[in-house]
Write a protein that holds these residues in place. Structure first.
Motif, PDB file in Angstrom:
ATOM      1  N   ALA A 114       2.594 -38.063 -10.966  1.00 58.54           N
ATOM      2  CA  ALA A 114       3.050 -36.692 -11.188  1.00 58.54           C
ATOM      3  C   ALA A 114       3.390 -36.032  -9.848  1.00 58.54           C
ATOM      4  CB  ALA A 114       1.953 -35.900 -11.892  1.00 58.54           C
ATOM      5  N   LEU A 115       2.538 -36.280  -8.838  1.00 58.37           N
ATOM      6  CA  LEU A 115       2.779 -35.683  -7.518  1.00 58.37           C
ATOM      7  C   LEU A 115       4.100 -36.177  -6.938  1.00 58.37           C
ATOM      8  CD1 LEU A 115       1.415 -33.878  -5.344  1.00 58.37           C
ATOM      9  CD2 LEU A 115       0.511 -35.970  -4.340  1.00 58.37           C
ATOM     10  N   LYS A 116       4.334 -37.458  -7.118  1.00 60.69           N
ATOM     11  CA  LYS A 116       5.561 -38.064  -6.595  1.00 60.69           C
ATOM     12  C   LYS A 116       6.791 -37.468  -7.306  1.00 60.69           C
ATOM     13  CE  LYS A 116       8.123 -41.116  -4.533  1.00 60.69           C
ATOM     14  NZ  LYS A 116       8.405 -41.167  -3.127  1.00 60.69           N
ATOM     15  N   ALA A 117       6.637 -37.164  -8.589  1.00 64.37           N
ATOM     16  CA  ALA A 117       7.749 -36.576  -9.335  1.00 64.37           C
ATOM     17  C   ALA A 117       8.050 -35.173  -8.795  1.00 64.37           C
ATOM     18  CB  ALA A 117       7.408 -36.518 -10.817  1.00 64.37           C
ATOM     19  N   GLU A 118       6.969 -34.457  -8.427  1.00 61.40           N
ATOM     20  CA  GLU A 118       7.148 -33.106  -7.866  1.00 61.40           C
ATOM     21  C   GLU A 118       7.679 -33.147  -6.444  1.00 61.40           C
ATOM     22  OE1 GLU A 118       3.619 -30.594  -7.725  1.00 61.40           O
ATOM     23  OE2 GLU A 118       3.139 -31.392  -9.708  1.00 61.40           O
ATOM     24  N   LYS A 119       7.225 -34.178  -5.708  1.00 59.33           N
ATOM     25  CA  LYS A 119       7.564 -34.267  -4.273  1.00 59.33           C
ATOM     26  C   LYS A 119       8.229 -35.602  -4.003  1.00 59.33           C
ATOM     27  CE  LYS A 119       4.938 -33.316  -0.729  1.00 59.33           C
ATOM     28  NZ  LYS A 119       3.792 -33.229   0.192  1.00 59.33           N
ATOM     29  N   PRO A 120       9.510 -35.729  -4.322  1.00 58.02           N
ATOM     30  CA  PRO A 120      10.166 -37.038  -4.185  1.00 58.02           C
ATOM     31  C   PRO A 120      10.174 -37.570  -2.750  1.00 58.02           C
ATOM     32  CG  PRO A 120      11.667 -35.381  -5.109  1.00 58.02           C
ATOM     33  CD  PRO A 120      10.389 -34.685  -4.846  1.00 58.02           C
ATOM     34  N   ASN A 121      10.002 -36.665  -1.777  1.00 57.85           N
ATOM     35  CA  ASN A 121      10.026 -37.129  -0.387  1.00 57.85           C
ATOM     36  C   ASN A 121       8.715 -37.741   0.082  1.00 57.85           C
ATOM     37  OD1 ASN A 121      12.608 -36.417  -0.175  1.00 57.85           O
ATOM     38  ND2 ASN A 121      12.242 -34.522   0.984  1.00 57.85           N
ATOM     39  N   LEU A 122       7.691 -37.605  -0.753  1.00 58.95           N
ATOM     40  CA  LEU A 122       6.403 -38.208  -0.425  1.00 58.95           C
ATOM     41  C   LEU A 122       6.568 -39.732  -0.359  1.00 58.95           C
ATOM     42  CD1 LEU A 122       3.204 -38.124  -0.392  1.00 58.95           C
ATOM     43  CD2 LEU A 122       3.342 -38.281  -2.877  1.00 58.95           C
ATOM     44  N   VAL A 123       6.015 -40.329   0.695  1.00 55.80           N
ATOM     45  CA  VAL A 123       6.044 -41.797   0.764  1.00 55.80           C
ATOM     46  C   VAL A 123       4.683 -42.321   0.307  1.00 55.80           C
ATOM     47  CG1 VAL A 123       6.186 -43.813   2.276  1.00 55.80           C
ATOM     48  CG2 VAL A 123       7.754 -41.920   2.587  1.00 55.80           C
ATOM     49  N   LEU A 124       4.715 -43.133  -0.722  1.00 52.67           N
ATOM     50  CA  LEU A 124       3.495 -43.619  -1.332  1.00 52.67           C
ATOM     51  C   LEU A 124       3.374 -45.123  -1.071  1.00 52.67           C
ATOM     52  CD1 LEU A 124       1.317 -42.480  -3.105  1.00 52.67           C
ATOM     53  CD2 LEU A 124       2.736 -42.982  -5.090  1.00 52.67           C
ATOM     54  N   GLY A 125       2.282 -45.528  -0.418  1.00 50.45           N
ATOM     55  CA  GLY A 125       2.148 -46.949  -0.069  1.00 50.45           C
ATOM     56  C   GLY A 125       0.871 -47.569  -0.622  1.00 50.45           C
TER      57      GLY A 125
END
Ligand code: 5AD
Ligand code: SF4
Length: 493
Positions: A114-125
């Motif tokens: 959900a966070l990634k959907a809100e913040k597409p610029n977040l890099v998740l690894g």
């Protein structure tokens, strides 16, 4: 950075998936040590005004890898945060040892979606041991395509480059080396507090049949003694009070050296001469615990009288099926030797219950061994099948309810033993290192004895980081209580 819309075909460019089959192979080629690691200057401002957050699961090796990743990120200009919403980069440093460790990570990925959907610029690894598993990488790529990068335990030093790639590419960046990497020295590390972890070796060649570690961490490779000793000296200079030497199987240290004969006992003997107040190590394997090591540990000084010696089972038949390469008798003999040389040594262990085919009788053997050794503490686990390991192919015929019952009985026995060993300390004076404030009461200090037992006593914050003497006034199962005393004339423990 543009929002990503990934599909399966996107993976073809960067996808370097792990392979369990390759991870099983042990190459004959020598390990190379690299001393030339550096983050290119232009990347040192890459993280300016950006924040990172790393969630760490699992063992101390992972905790220490996180310190390295923090070091790398902060050299790139990133700042730490605990706030997911503020973070520009979130890394999950994962553990694969049991299924529940993996479940936690998949649960967290669910929340982060959900966070990634809100913040597409977040890099998740996703990194750490789970990334080394073929099935996990496939599952993430199919079910969690919002993850931006996956990298393994052998290529942590590649983090700056992979991060850059993740920022600028639309694809999921996957780089996991199935075959073990070399040793990379001089990686920046962010250490905090008064205790420091020091890797002395990486990987494991033991291949216990239940264990995923030899696949996720690669083959055994030792750091050169001069590099380890230089790091310990440096930590002493920086004022650290305690070091914990880390390796999956620390007493296999040095077996891979081709040019010198230098064992873990030799290393401990050299570290003993360095002016650092306390030295500990984890984890040791009973099979490689030799007389030289016992002789060196018996010299005490800054070498603490605590030995974590995982037994896993008290039944020789089960040990054989686990491929532990020692019998119950051999283990007990080793404990006897240790106790003879260091009578007050605190012994702790790891135990698995419900290994495939474990009978009631075999479990009783474990209980009787536990009582015979009289451990001070044990980490106890229900067997968890790990895909690709030999035990996963064995018939797992112990019912879940029986496994739970066995764990309960084992834990009850262990609690009695812990309480009894703590009771013995009542009235005694112990040397402690004050580590910080107690979690629940800032007036109370939390310290550790040489045997690694937690002890609480009242005192000012200024004592944190100091070695002092405490008289034990109260003993509970998990904790001792005491009061500070002057340095005793008699020998203390
Ligand atoms: N299931 C349960 N426990 C395990 N351990 C390792 N692999 C497994 C598994 N598949 C335990 C061992 C080891 C500790 C770190 O984790 O007891 O010593
Ligand atoms: Fe796993 Fe056995 Fe190696 Fe320990 S010694 S990491 S239990 S394979």
């Amino acid at each position: 950075m543009p929002a990503k819309n990934k599909s399966d075909k996107d993976f073809s460019i960067y996808f370097q998936p792990p392979s369990l089959t390759d991870a099983k192979k042990r190459g004959k080629e020598s390990i190379e040590v690299h001393y030339d690691f550096a983050i290119p200057e232009e990347m040192q401002t890459f993280g300016k005004d950006k924040y990172y957050l790393i969630r760490t699961y699992g063992c101390q090796m992972n905790e220490h890898d996180t310190e390295t990743m923090k070091g790398l990120l902060e050299t790139m200009g990133y700042q730490p945060t605990e706030d997911k919403r503020l973070a520009d980069v979130i890394l999950l440093n994962t553990c694969a040892i049991r299924e529940n460790a993996e479940d936690k990570v998949f649960g967290e990925l669910g929340h982060l979606k959900a966070l990634k959907a809100e913040k597409p610029n977040l890099v998740l690894g996703v990194c750490g041991c789970m990334s080394q598993e073929e099935a996990v990488v496939n599952r993430i790529s199919q079910k969690h395509p919002f993850v931006d990068m996956i990298f393994g335990t052998h290529n942590i030093h590649r983090l700056p480059h992979l991060l850059k790639e993740a920022y600028f590419s639309k694809e999921m960046v996957v780089e996991v080396w199935s075959k073990e990497g070399d040793i990379v020295e001089n990686l920046p590390k962010k250490r905090e507090g008064i205790k420091a972890w020091v890797n002395i070796m990486y990987g494991c060649d033991k291949f216990c049949t239940y264990c995923i570690v030899p696949y996720t961490r690669g083959k055994e490779r030792s750091r050169r003694p001069e590099d380890v000793l230089a790091e310990v000296r440096d930590l002493a200079r920086q004022g650290f009070k305690e070091i914990m030497l880390l390796g999956q199987n620390v007493n296999a240290y040095g077996k891979d050296f081709e040019d010198i004969s230098y064992s873990f006992g030799d290393l401990m003997d050299d570290i003993r001469k360095i002016d650092i107040p306390r030295v500990r190590f984890t984890t040791s394997h009973p099979r490689d615990f030799d007389d030289r090591l016992i002789e060196v540990l018996a010299k005490r000084g800054n070498l603490m009288e605590h030995i974590h010696l995982p037994v896993q089972s008290g039944s020789t038949e089960v040990l054989k099926k686990m491929s532990r390469k020692y019998s119950r008798e051999h283990y007990l003999e080793l404990v006897g030797k240790i106790r003879q040389a260091i009578p007050d040594a605190v012994l702790t262990t790891d135990i698995i219950v419900g290994f495939p085919g474990e009978t009631d009788e075999q479990f009783e053997d474990t209980l009787s061994l536990v009582k015979q050794v009289g451990y001070d503490m044990a980490f106890t686990f229900i067997y968890s099948p790990r895909e690709g390991t030999p035990a996963a192919a064995m018939e797992d015929n112990v019912p879940e309810s029986v496994k739970k019952e066995r764990l309960q009985r084992l834990n009850d026995t262990m609690n009695d033993l812990s309480k009894a060993s703590n009771d013995k300390l009542k009235g005694q004076i112990v040397e402690v290192l004050v580590e910080g404030e107690s979690k629940n009461n800032p007036e109370v200090l939390a310290a550790r004895t040489r045997g690694n037992k937690l002890i609480h006593f009242t005192g000012p914050k200024e004592w944190i980081g100091q070695l002092m003497y405490v008289k034990v006034t109260e003993s509970q199962t998990w904790i001792l209580k005491g009061e500070r005393v002057e340095e005793p004339v008699q020998k203390v423990i």
